[in-house]
Scaffold this motif. Structure first.
Motif, PDB file in Angstrom:
ATOM      1  N   THR A 148      46.260  37.880  28.395  1.00 56.15           N
ATOM      2  CA  THR A 148      46.844  38.228  29.686  1.00 56.15           C
ATOM      3  C   THR A 148      45.741  38.489  30.689  1.00 56.15           C
ATOM      4  OG1 THR A 148      48.753  39.225  28.596  1.00 56.15           O
ATOM      5  CG2 THR A 148      48.387  39.811  30.894  1.00 56.15           C
ATOM      6  N   LEU A 149      45.775  37.745  31.792  1.00 57.04           N
ATOM      7  CA  LEU A 149      44.835  37.961  32.897  1.00 57.04           C
ATOM      8  C   LEU A 149      45.497  38.927  33.873  1.00 57.04           C
ATOM      9  CD1 LEU A 149      42.576  35.579  34.734  1.00 57.04           C
ATOM     10  CD2 LEU A 149      44.193  36.866  36.082  1.00 57.04           C
ATOM     11  N   THR A 150      44.802  39.996  34.219  1.00 65.95           N
ATOM     12  CA  THR A 150      45.316  41.010  35.135  1.00 65.95           C
ATOM     13  C   THR A 150      44.377  41.157  36.317  1.00 65.95           C
ATOM     14  OG1 THR A 150      46.228  42.212  33.241  1.00 65.95           O
ATOM     15  CG2 THR A 150      46.078  43.415  35.319  1.00 65.95           C
ATOM     16  N   LEU A 151      44.926  41.092  37.514  1.00 68.12           N
ATOM     17  CA  LEU A 151      44.153  41.317  38.733  1.00 68.12           C
ATOM     18  C   LEU A 151      44.004  42.819  38.913  1.00 68.12           C
ATOM     19  CD1 LEU A 151      42.808  39.963  41.140  1.00 68.12           C
ATOM     20  CD2 LEU A 151      45.017  39.930  42.279  1.00 68.12           C
ATOM     21  N   GLN A 189      51.775  41.506  46.990  1.00 68.43           N
ATOM     22  CA  GLN A 189      52.496  41.620  48.253  1.00 68.43           C
ATOM     23  C   GLN A 189      53.257  42.934  48.350  1.00 68.43           C
ATOM     24  OE1 GLN A 189      55.156  38.378  48.858  1.00 68.43           O
ATOM     25  NE2 GLN A 189      55.860  39.104  50.827  1.00 68.43           N
ATOM     26  N   ASP A 190      53.782  43.412  47.228  1.00 67.35           N
ATOM     27  CA  ASP A 190      54.559  44.644  47.222  1.00 67.35           C
ATOM     28  C   ASP A 190      53.731  45.862  46.838  1.00 67.35           C
ATOM     29  OD1 ASP A 190      54.121  43.882  44.637  1.00 67.35           O
ATOM     30  OD2 ASP A 190      56.222  43.879  44.035  1.00 67.35           O
ATOM     31  N   ASN A 191      52.403  45.699  46.738  1.00 63.62           N
ATOM     32  CA  ASN A 191      51.468  46.776  46.419  1.00 63.62           C
ATOM     33  C   ASN A 191      51.731  47.373  45.036  1.00 63.62           C
ATOM     34  OD1 ASN A 191      49.250  48.387  46.795  1.00 63.62           O
ATOM     35  ND2 ASN A 191      50.298  49.892  48.052  1.00 63.62           N
ATOM     36  N   VAL A 192      52.165  46.532  44.099  1.00 60.61           N
ATOM     37  CA  VAL A 192      52.338  46.961  42.714  1.00 60.61           C
ATOM     38  C   VAL A 192      51.383  46.112  41.888  1.00 60.61           C
ATOM     39  CG1 VAL A 192      53.942  47.242  40.792  1.00 60.61           C
ATOM     40  CG2 VAL A 192      54.747  47.553  43.129  1.00 60.61           C
ATOM     41  N   ALA A 193      50.192  46.645  41.651  1.00 61.66           N
ATOM     42  CA  ALA A 193      49.149  45.890  40.958  1.00 61.66           C
ATOM     43  C   ALA A 193      49.565  45.527  39.537  1.00 61.66           C
ATOM     44  CB  ALA A 193      47.851  46.692  40.937  1.00 61.66           C
ATOM     45  N   ALA A 194      50.406  46.321  38.913  1.00 56.53           N
ATOM     46  CA  ALA A 194      50.830  46.052  37.544  1.00 56.53           C
ATOM     47  C   ALA A 194      51.611  44.738  37.425  1.00 56.53           C
ATOM     48  CB  ALA A 194      51.680  47.211  37.030  1.00 56.53           C
ATOM     49  N   ASN A 195      52.164  44.258  38.526  1.00 54.75           N
ATOM     50  CA  ASN A 195      52.916  42.996  38.503  1.00 54.75           C
ATOM     51  C   ASN A 195      52.020  41.769  38.596  1.00 54.75           C
ATOM     52  OD1 ASN A 195      55.257  44.463  38.377  1.00 54.75           O
ATOM     53  ND2 ASN A 195      55.713  44.271  40.550  1.00 54.75           N
ATOM     54  N   GLN A 196      50.751  41.954  38.877  1.00 52.81           N
ATOM     55  CA  GLN A 196      49.843  40.824  39.075  1.00 52.81           C
ATOM     56  C   GLN A 196      49.167  40.447  37.759  1.00 52.81           C
ATOM     57  OE1 GLN A 196      49.759  38.966  41.933  1.00 52.81           O
ATOM     58  NE2 GLN A 196      51.533  40.276  42.238  1.00 52.81           N
ATOM     59  N   LYS A 197      49.977  39.872  36.848  1.00 48.08           N
ATOM     60  CA  LYS A 197      49.503  39.456  35.524  1.00 48.08           C
ATOM     61  C   LYS A 197      50.007  38.048  35.262  1.00 48.08           C
ATOM     62  CE  LYS A 197      49.650  44.046  33.473  1.00 48.08           C
ATOM     63  NZ  LYS A 197      50.101  44.855  32.361  1.00 48.08           N
ATOM     64  N   VAL A 198      49.197  37.294  34.541  1.00 55.94           N
ATOM     65  CA  VAL A 198      49.623  35.967  34.111  1.00 55.94           C
ATOM     66  C   VAL A 198      49.218  35.792  32.650  1.00 55.94           C
ATOM     67  CG1 VAL A 198      47.563  34.764  34.930  1.00 55.94           C
ATOM     68  CG2 VAL A 198      49.679  33.524  34.708  1.00 55.94           C
ATOM     69  N   LYS A 199      50.135  35.249  31.858  1.00 58.26           N
ATOM     70  CA  LYS A 199      49.899  35.044  30.424  1.00 58.26           C
ATOM     71  C   LYS A 199      49.243  33.684  30.212  1.00 58.26           C
ATOM     72  CE  LYS A 199      52.964  36.744  27.803  1.00 58.26           C
ATOM     73  NZ  LYS A 199      54.172  37.049  27.043  1.00 58.26           N
ATOM     74  N   ILE A 200      48.252  33.644  29.338  1.00 51.38           N
ATOM     75  CA  ILE A 200      47.567  32.404  28.960  1.00 51.38           C
ATOM     76  C   ILE A 200      47.862  32.171  27.482  1.00 51.38           C
ATOM     77  CG2 ILE A 200      45.341  31.238  28.737  1.00 51.38           C
ATOM     78  CD1 ILE A 200      44.338  33.172  30.961  1.00 51.38           C
ATOM     79  N   VAL A 201      48.492  31.028  27.168  1.00 56.60           N
ATOM     80  CA  VAL A 201      48.904  30.719  25.798  1.00 56.60           C
ATOM     81  C   VAL A 201      48.215  29.431  25.346  1.00 56.60           C
ATOM     82  CG1 VAL A 201      50.869  30.187  24.302  1.00 56.60           C
ATOM     83  CG2 VAL A 201      51.135  31.814  26.171  1.00 56.60           C
ATOM     84  N   VAL A 202      47.669  29.452  24.131  1.00 57.14           N
ATOM     85  CA  VAL A 202      47.033  28.267  23.548  1.00 57.14           C
ATOM     86  C   VAL A 202      48.128  27.393  22.955  1.00 57.14           C
ATOM     87  CG1 VAL A 202      45.410  27.428  21.813  1.00 57.14           C
ATOM     88  CG2 VAL A 202      44.932  29.558  23.056  1.00 57.14           C
ATOM     89  N   LYS A 203      48.121  26.112  23.323  1.00 61.06           N
ATOM     90  CA  LYS A 203      49.134  25.187  22.767  1.00 61.06           C
ATOM     91  C   LYS A 203      48.513  24.190  21.817  1.00 61.06           C
ATOM     92  CE  LYS A 203      48.999  21.885  26.543  1.00 61.06           C
ATOM     93  NZ  LYS A 203      49.741  21.068  27.430  1.00 61.06           N
TER      94      LYS A 203
END
Length: 143
Positions: free
Chosen positions: A111-114, A129-143
Motif C-alpha cells: 500500500t502506497l500512502t501519501l 481534496q477533503d483534507n483526510v490524508a488517511a484516504n490517500q492510499k493506493v494498493k499495489i498488487v503483483v499479478k
C-alpha cells in the motif's frame, strides 16, 4: 394630466429603486477559498508484474510558483519509508515509480500512502481534496 403625472412618478421611483448599490446580483464571491492540496490521481488498485515498475500519479489542485515535495511511504510486501517526489514549479502532476522485486509472489500486496506535501518556502499543503490524508492510499498488487 394627473394620470400622466402619477405614472411618471411611479416610473421614476421604480428606476431610482433599481439603482440601489447592494442589489442581490452584485455580491457574487469569486475568491479561491479551497487551499492548495496534493492528492493521488486515482485510488484504484494498481496491478503489476513482478520485476516491473508500478506507477502512481500525484496531482495538485492548482500549480504553484515553487516546487512542492511530496512524501510517501509503501508498506506491505514492499517496504519504503520517507520517499519523496518533486512536483515541479508551474506543474500540477508528478509520477511515482516503484520497482516491484522479481522474487515477489503473485498476489503480494503493498500500500502506497501519501504522507505530506511541503512547498519550497516551507508551507504544508493539504493532503487530499477533503483534507483526510488517511484516504490517500493506493494498493499495489503483483499479478
Amino acid at each position: 394630466m394627473r394620470k400622466i403625472l402619477f405614472l411618471f412618478s411611479v416610473i421614476s421611483v421604480v428606476l431610482l429603486q433599481s439603482c440601489e448599490k447592494d442589489s442581490p446580483g452584485d455580491n457574487y464571491e469569486f475568491t479561491n477559498t479551497l487551499p492548495p492540496y496534493v492528492t493521488i490521481q486515482s485510488l484504484k488498485t494498481v496491478t503489476v508484474v513482478a520485476g516491473e515498475s508500478a506507477t502512481v500519479n500525484l496531482q495538485m489542485r492548482t500549480s504553484l510558483q515553487q516546487k512542492v515535495t511530496a512524501t510517501y511511504k509503501v508498506d506491505g510486501a514492499i517496504k519504503l519509508n520517507d520517499q519523496t517526489v518533486v512536483i515541479e514549479r508551474d506543474k500540477t502532476t508528478a509520477s511515482i515509480s516503484i520497482l516491484v522485486p522479481a522474487e515477489l509472489a503473485v498476489g503480494s500486496e503493498s500500500t502506497l500512502t501519501l504522507v505530506k506535501a511541503v512547498t519550497e518556502s516551507g508551507e504544508t499543503l493539504t493532503i487530499g481534496q477533503d483534507n483526510v490524508a488517511a484516504n490517500q492510499k493506493v494498493k499495489i498488487v503483483v499479478k
